[in-house]
Design a protein around this motif. Structure first.
Motif, PDB file in Angstrom:
ATOM      1  N   ASP A  32      11.834  14.084  72.661  1.00 58.28           N
ATOM      2  CA  ASP A  32      11.198  12.801  72.952  1.00 58.28           C
ATOM      3  C   ASP A  32       9.797  13.002  73.514  1.00 58.28           C
ATOM      4  O   ASP A  32       9.521  13.996  74.178  1.00 58.28           O
ATOM      5  N   ARG A  34       7.088  11.285  76.115  1.00 60.57           N
ATOM      6  CA  ARG A  34       6.989  10.355  77.236  1.00 60.57           C
ATOM      7  C   ARG A  34       5.590  10.459  77.816  1.00 60.57           C
ATOM      8  O   ARG A  34       4.884  11.432  77.563  1.00 60.57           O
ATOM      9  N   VAL A  54       2.806   7.535  69.555  1.00 60.79           N
ATOM     10  CA  VAL A  54       3.601   6.668  70.435  1.00 60.79           C
ATOM     11  C   VAL A  54       2.779   5.397  70.664  1.00 60.79           C
ATOM     12  O   VAL A  54       1.637   5.480  71.094  1.00 60.79           O
ATOM     13  N   TYR A  61      10.140   8.295  73.403  1.00 62.56           N
ATOM     14  CA  TYR A  61       9.892   7.795  72.057  1.00 62.56           C
ATOM     15  C   TYR A  61      10.109   8.966  71.126  1.00 62.56           C
ATOM     16  O   TYR A  61       9.527  10.036  71.308  1.00 62.56           O
TER      17      TYR A  61
END
Length: 169
Positions: A32, A34, A54, A61
Motif C-alpha cells: 500500500d 500512504r 494516489v 491506497y
C-alpha cells in the motif's frame, strides 16, 4: 445479524490489507501507498511514487511494487501537487460561477518532485509511507509501526510551519 456484520468486517479488512500481502512471480511484492502531510496550511491533492498514483492523502491506497529484497540503489521518485490555499471558499458546486472560479483557482496549484532513497528493509515491510515536509522535502519509510510510535523512523511533527525562506540544497 452478527454473522452479516462479521462477514462485512472481514471483507473490508481483506480489501484494505490485500495489497500489502500480494506477491508476484518476478521477485516483487505489492504494498500500500500512504502519506502524511507535515506542513500546516497546504493541501496535497495527490501524489505518485515511481509512477504509482494516489489521488489524495489518507489511508492505504493499493499498490506499489517493491522488490522482495532491498537493494542499496533503491529509489522512490515522488511527484506531488500542492494546493497552497486548501480552505478557499468557492461558489456553489455545480454552478457556472463555480466552474469559472475553480478554473482560475487551480492555476495556483504547484507541482513538485523529488527522488529519495528507500531505507533498507527486511522481510517485514508494510508498503511505502511518504512524509511531506516543509521546503518541498520528502521522506519515505516501509516500516509497519505507526507514525508517532517509538520505533517509527520519521520523527518530524505534524503541522509544521513553512519557513519564510527555504535553505538552498
Amino acid at each position: 445479524m452478527n454473522k452479516i456484520i462479521a462477514s462485512c468486517l472481514l471483507l473490508v479488512s481483506s480489501v484494505i490489507s490485500g495489497c500489502s500481502l500480494a506477491k508476484g512471480d518476478d521477485g516483487y511484492t505489492a504494498g500500500d501507498l500512504r502519506a502524511i502531510n507535515h506542513v500546516k496550511g497546504i493541501g496535497i491533492n495527490g501524489f505518485s511514487v515511481n509512477g504509482y498514483h494516489v489521488p489524495g492523502l489518507g489511508g492505504g491506497y493499493c499498490c506499489i511494487m517493491l522488490p522482495e529484497k532491498w537493494m542499496p540503489d533503491l529509489k522512490a521518485h515522488i511527484e506531488w501537487e500542492v494546493d497552497p490555499d486548501p480552505y478557499a471558499i468557492l461558489p456553489e458546486l455545480g454552478t457556472d460561477e463555480y466552474r469559472k472560479a475553480y478554473a482560475k483557482y487551480k492555476t495556483n496549484y504547484q507541482h513538485y518532485s523529488a527522488t529519495v532513497d528507500i531505507p533498507q528493509y527486511g522481510e517485514e515491510r508494510c508498503g511505502l509511507t511518504v512524509h511531506f515536509l516543509p521546503c518541498h522535502q520528502v521522506k519515505v519509510t516501509t516500516v509497519c509501526d505507526g507514525y508517532g510510535t517509538p520505533d517509527y523512523p520519521v520523527k518530524e511533527p505534524r503541522n509544521m510551519k513553512e519557513p519564510e525562506i527555504c535553505p538552498v540544497k
